[in-house]
Structure formats: C-alpha cells, structure tokens
Design an enzyme around this catalytic site. Structure first.
Site, short mmCIF file in Angstrom:
data_model
loop_
_atom_site.label_atom_id
_atom_site.label_comp_id
_atom_site.label_asym_id
_atom_site.label_seq_id
_atom_site.Cartn_x
_atom_site.Cartn_y
_atom_site.Cartn_z
N SER A 1 0.84 -1.20 0.00
CA SER A 1 0.00 0.00 0.00
C SER A 1 0.88 1.24 0.00
CB SER A 1 -0.93 0.01 1.22
OG SER A 1 -1.82 -1.08 1.15
N GLU B 1 -4.57 -3.49 -3.60
CA GLU B 1 -3.43 -2.68 -4.02
C GLU B 1 -3.48 -2.38 -5.52
OE1 GLU B 1 -1.08 -5.66 -2.32
OE2 GLU B 1 -1.85 -5.07 -0.36
N SER C 1 -4.62 2.25 3.23
CA SER C 1 -4.56 1.00 3.98
C SER C 1 -5.80 0.18 3.65
CB SER C 1 -4.49 1.27 5.49
OG SER C 1 -4.62 0.05 6.19
N GLY C 2 -5.60 -0.93 2.96
CA GLY C 2 -6.74 -1.78 2.60
C GLY C 2 -7.52 -2.19 3.83
N SER C 3 -6.82 -2.67 4.84
CA SER C 3 -7.49 -3.13 6.07
C SER C 3 -7.98 -1.97 6.91
CB SER C 3 -6.51 -3.97 6.91
OG SER C 3 -5.42 -3.15 7.34
N GLY C 4 -7.30 -0.84 6.81
CA GLY C 4 -7.65 0.31 7.65
C GLY C 4 -7.23 0.13 9.10
N THR C 5 -6.41 -0.88 9.37
CA THR C 5 -6.02 -1.16 10.75
C THR C 5 -4.51 -1.10 10.97
OG1 THR C 5 -5.92 -3.53 10.31
CG2 THR C 5 -8.01 -2.70 11.17
O1 LIG Z 1 2.32 -5.18 1.99
C1 LIG Z 1 1.19 -5.52 2.18
C2 LIG Z 1 0.79 -6.96 2.01
O2 LIG Z 1 1.71 -7.59 1.15
C3 LIG Z 1 -0.63 -7.23 1.61
O3 LIG Z 1 -0.77 -7.59 0.24
C4 LIG Z 1 0.21 -4.49 2.66
O4 LIG Z 1 0.17 -3.43 1.77
C5 LIG Z 1 0.65 -4.02 4.05
O5 LIG Z 1 0.64 -5.11 4.90
C6 LIG Z 1 -0.28 -2.94 4.58
O6 LIG Z 1 -1.58 -3.45 4.70
P1 LIG Z 1 -2.81 -2.49 4.62
O7 LIG Z 1 -2.53 -1.33 5.52
O8 LIG Z 1 -3.96 -3.31 5.09
O9 LIG Z 1 -3.00 -2.05 3.20
#
Ligand SMILES: O=C([C@H](O)CO)[C@H](O)[C@H](O)COP(=O)(O)O
Length: 202
Positions: A53, A167, A92-96
């Site tokens: 991300s 992503e 942030s996909g998860s937001g966490t």
């Molecule tokens: O690097 C990542 C992982 O490989 C998931 O495909 C994520 O981008 C990283 O862990 C951050 O996660 P998020 O904040 O939930 O986007």
C-alpha cells in the site's frame, strides 16, 4: 503461457473492472476537489501507507508532483511538518495498520484533512478520516475462496493473495484520479513530463 498465469491475470483484470460499479463517485469527486484546491492554494499533500500500500502511495505522490502539487511521503527525511489544512492521504486496505492509523491521528491533531483509501470504511482509519474513498479488494487473511484457483486449477491458494486486489485496484483508482486532475488543471502529458525526474539512478 501457463494456465495459472492466465487465470490470475484475468482474475485481477476482471476484479478491477467489476470494482468500477462499487466505487462511490461522490467521495472520489470530493477527494479530487480537495486536490485541486491543494494545487491552487499550494497546500502540501502527504501520503502514507505500509508495504505494498505504501508503494501505491509513493506512485500516487510521484504523479501529484508531476502535476505541480507539493506532495511528500510521510516518514522520509525531507518531509516537511504537517500544517493546518494540509492533506494527508492514508492508504490501507485493512484500515487497521497501526503506523498508518497513528500517522492519520497525528495529522488530524495538526488540523490536516485526512483522506482514507481503504476497503473498510468502518475501520479505525476510516472512522477518523474526513473523506473515505472506498476501494474494494482487501481481505483480512488469505482465504481459499478463489474460484479459478479452487475449481479450475485445483490449487489450494488464491491467485490474488492478501491485499493484491486492493493494491492493484487502488493504483488504478488513483491513476484515474490523476487523469481527472490533468483535465481539471488543464495539464497535458508534456507538462507532466517536464516535471519528471531527469536523473534516474538506481
Ligand atoms: O504489503 C502488504 C501486504 O503484502 C498485503 O498484500 C500491505 O500493503 C501491508 O501489509 C499494509 O496493509 P494495509 O494497511 O492493510 O493495506
């Protein structure tokens, strides 16, 4: 070409196409308006994200720079202090992801406008953001619910693991925002090329 490669390619490309109808064009419009005002008022735009991300965030910040917006990547040594009314784009996909949530919280305390790019509007990041741009795709864990992988190929792992769909989709969403910004700011490809790095070292 292997069947797995082809199935993965199609799965990702089809997911991005499917995502278009799931996007909230109203929040994307607000985000774009905010970036137009950042350009006109010379407000800084700081991006933050971890892992892949973070790579999407960096790619977006680079294009904003090419457009003439004062963009920075949070955490880098040359990043300026966040001022009131600056813009922080947290991806942030998860937001966490803790560092991202903490950075967004700190930015809010400074009076910045926080934009969350996330799959989970109800996440800690989504809840504190001023604008939430929903981007489908993030799964909390790798799940074996992948149709091509399971049914067609007999694999036991998904073809687009973890946050891959988020992503890749986020990158396309943000590139489409850049195209819209080009139109709104009256910029063409030549204008962007003039601001592109001309010394590219590894
Ligand atoms: O690097 C990542 C992982 O490989 C998931 O495909 C994520 O981008 C990283 O862990 C951050 O996660 P998020 O904040 O939930 O986007």
């Amino acid at each position: 070409m292997s069947e797995t490669f082809k199935a993965a390619f199609l799965e990702i490309a089809n997911f991005i196409l499917y995502s278009l109808n799931k996007l909230d064009l109203n929040s994307i419009g607000k985000f774009t308006d905010l970036l137009v005002s950042a350009y006109k008022e010379e407000r800084a735009v700081l991006v933050v994200g971890m892992g892949r991300s973070g790579l999407v965030a960096r790619g977006f910040a680079m294009r904003l720079r090419h457009l003439g917006i004062h963009s920075y990547v949070l955490g880098e040594t040359i990043t300026p202090p966040v001022d009131k009314d600056d813009i922080v784009v947290a991806i942030s996909g998860s937001g966490t992801t803790q560092i991202v949530v903490a950075a967004a919280e700190a930015a809010k305390k400074m009076g910045a406008v926080v934009v969350a790019i996330t799959t989970y509007p109800d996440s800690p990041l989504g809840k504190l953001a001023d604008i939430v741009v929903f981007v489908p795709g993030r799964t909390k864990v790798a799940v074996m619910d992948d149709y091509f992988a399971r049914q067609i190929l007999g694999l036991h792992e998904p073809l687009s693991p973890l946050g891959t769909l988020f992503e890749d989709t986020a990158m396309v969403v943000l590139d489409a925002v850049v195209a819209d910004l080009m139109r709104r700011l009256g910029k063409n490809e030549h204008d962007l090329a003039k601001r592109h790095a001309n010394i590219e070292v590894p």
